[in-house]
Motif scaffolding. Structure first.
Motif, PDB file in Angstrom:
ATOM      1  N   THR A   1      -4.920  -4.503   7.749  1.00 37.79           N
ATOM      2  CA  THR A   1      -4.273  -3.784   6.698  1.00 37.79           C
ATOM      3  C   THR A   1      -5.085  -2.173   6.857  1.00 37.79           C
ATOM      4  O   THR A   1      -4.274  -1.279   6.907  1.00 37.79           O
ATOM      5  N   TYR A   2      -6.146  -2.379   6.598  1.00 40.20           N
ATOM      6  CA  TYR A   2      -6.733  -1.023   6.341  1.00 40.20           C
ATOM      7  C   TYR A   2      -6.916  -0.104   7.576  1.00 40.20           C
ATOM      8  O   TYR A   2      -6.934   0.874   7.527  1.00 40.20           O
TER       9      TYR A   2
ATOM     10  N   THR B   1      -5.516   0.966  -0.735  1.00 41.26           N
ATOM     11  CA  THR B   1      -5.838  -0.416   0.060  1.00 41.26           C
ATOM     12  C   THR B   1      -6.485  -1.655  -0.414  1.00 41.26           C
ATOM     13  O   THR B   1      -6.008  -2.344  -0.248  1.00 41.26           O
TER      14      THR B   1
ATOM     15  N   ASP C   1      -7.090   6.697  -0.861  1.00 40.30           N
ATOM     16  CA  ASP C   1      -6.487   5.794   0.477  1.00 40.30           C
ATOM     17  C   ASP C   1      -7.220   4.527   0.444  1.00 40.30           C
ATOM     18  O   ASP C   1      -6.685   3.463   0.487  1.00 40.30           O
TER      19      ASP C   1
ATOM     20  N   SER D   1      -3.341   1.626   7.024  1.00 42.40           N
ATOM     21  CA  SER D   1      -3.357   2.221   5.794  1.00 42.40           C
ATOM     22  C   SER D   1      -4.166   3.427   5.456  1.00 42.40           C
ATOM     23  O   SER D   1      -3.471   4.683   5.073  1.00 42.40           O
TER      24      SER D   1
ATOM     25  N   CYS E   1      -4.600  -5.358  -1.332  1.00 39.39           N
ATOM     26  CA  CYS E   1      -5.359  -6.552  -0.708  1.00 39.39           C
ATOM     27  C   CYS E   1      -5.968  -7.363  -1.792  1.00 39.39           C
ATOM     28  O   CYS E   1      -5.695  -8.835  -1.854  1.00 39.39           O
TER      29      CYS E   1
ATOM     30  N   VAL F   1       0.948  -1.139   0.032  1.00 43.62           N
ATOM     31  CA  VAL F   1      -0.156  -0.121   0.044  1.00 43.62           C
ATOM     32  C   VAL F   1       0.751   1.306   0.039  1.00 43.62           C
ATOM     33  O   VAL F   1       0.497   2.245  -0.699  1.00 43.62           O
TER      34      VAL F   1
END
Length: 409
Positions: free
Chosen positions: A282-283, A391, A387, A286, A395, A79
């Motif tokens: 992850t999110y 992301t 954003d 990120s 993924c 990312v």
């Protein structure tokens, strides 16, 4: 048929927001005095988003890291690469467009602006200082670099904590998420108030002198959103990127356009990431990080306004200097704050590449504030929607490489 339409509107937040856009514009046109009165709805909506976002990010990041198990893969590094590539590509688009369609600036009085950085080193030092901010102060001031730094540190420290402690943190994050979902359900009312206030102010008349400049700015942002970003997403997913791109624009860019704050749009993006079934570990990191460092729109604003100033003053721009401006704009954009007008404060730094005095550079900043009603809204819409787009791309790319089924958008 009418009942079916009403039922569809009731279930679709996007349709409700579109109706709010139309209703707010009509109210501002037909009854301007009333439009000023309903502006409180927009103010309260943005305040609610800004108030809850730092706490939400803090708890989600701690919970995600503390519950992360060794060997469990995250997509933070891909990312970050996408953020860097996207921002640099946006700066290159802006430089190319400004060369093909040169604009000029009508200089006006310079605004009184504090805290303008003098060089790139100062920008990077400000980012570093933000990371070491007092945690309580970082939460109060919505300093997301500081919030993330402390959340990561606490999350790592709590990885060996009692499982009950980690469960409590996760439950708190879920509770805050539910509050956010309630705030987002009120988005149509907030957008209604914001639109009515924007159009009733009569500020659009001031944009007539800057039509070409705005066309270049907005054109660059649309090109990046609809051509460059989908191309970057395709490199990760190897699938048609437009369903994902348009979903992010529809459900993130619309609210960001009117809140004019990447930070305020963090809860909207987190909700969208959850809806897209992205990995929370992850999110949760990120997206708040992207609200601070993923600034393609800011790179465009800095490049276009700087080159417009150079063109107005008759300064020749050669290819090496143009390439240097791309890099400087991208780096500066990463240091732009996630609030309305953050990118404008970095224009004097870029102008210094061409020997433009600080007094003239501050007048360029003043022009930025004049056109900000369109420029800043479009910039934030691009920044914030990207954003969650990048992301999701990282993924989905990981899922493709692992041979997993990619969820439909």
């Amino acid at each position: 048929m009418l009942n079916a339409l009403l039922d569809r509107i009731r279930r679709s937040l996007v349709l409700q927001i579109l109706l709010a856009l139309v209703a707010g514009g009509l109210l501002a046109w037909l009854w301007p005095s009333a439009a000023d009165s309903v502006s409180i709805l927009g103010t309260l909506f943005i305040s609610a988003l800004k108030a809850i976002a730092p706490v939400l990010v803090f708890l989600l990041v701690i919970a995600a890291i503390s519950n992360h198990r060794p060997g469990q893969e995250t997509q933070i590094k891909p990312v970050l690469w996408l953020y860097a590539v996207g921002t640099l590509a946006a700066a290159c688009v802006a430089v190319a467009a400004s060369t093909l369609f040169p604009s000029v600036i009508h200089f006006r009085a310079a605004p009184a602006v504090q805290g303008v950085p003098g060089d790139i080193t100062q920008v990077l030092m400000n980012v570093l200082k933000s990371a070491f901010d007092n945690p309580v102060h970082a939460l109060l001031e919505a300093n997301y670099i500081g919030v993330l730094a402390w959340a990561v540190a606490l999350g790592i420290a709590l990885r060996h904590a009692n499982p009950t402690t980690r469960t409590v943190l996760e439950d708190l994050g879920q509770a805050i998420t539910q509050i956010i979902q309630g705030v987002i359900r009120l988005a149509p009312l907030g957008i209604f108030g914001l639109v009515a206030a924007t159009f009733s102010a009569g500020g659009l008349e001031a944009l007539k002198d800057y039509t070409q400049l705005l066309l270049v700015l907005v054109g660059c942002m649309l090109f990046v959103a609809l051509v460059v970003n989908p191309a970057i997403v395709w490199t990760q997913t190897r699938r048609n990127p437009y369903p994902l791109t348009l979903t992010c624009l529809r459900e993130s860019a619309v609210t960001a356009f009117f809140t004019r704050s990447s930070a305020a749009n963090i809860p909207v993006n987190l909700a969208l990431a959850r809806k897209l079934q992205l990995a929370e570990e992850t999110y949760s990191i990120s997206i708040p990080l992207g609200a601070t460092i993923n600034m393609a729109g800011a790179a465009i604003t800095i490049s276009v306004l700087t080159l417009a100033a150079a063109n107005t003053l008759g300064i020749a721009v050669d290819i090496p200097t143009a390439l240097l401006l791309c890099v400087v704009s991208a780096v500066c954009a990463c240091g732009a704050s996630g609030v309305a007008g953050g990118s404008l404060l970095l224009i004097p730094l870029a102008c210094s590449l061409f020997g433009i005095s600080n007094d003239l550079a501050m007048q360029v900043v003043g022009v930025g504030y004049v056109i900000g009603v369109i420029q800043d809204s479009t910039e934030t819409a691009l920044n914030s929607s990207t954003d969650v787009l990048f992301t999701a791309a990282a993924c989905r790319g990981a899922e493709r490489r692992q041979g997993l089924e990619i969820p439909a958008v």
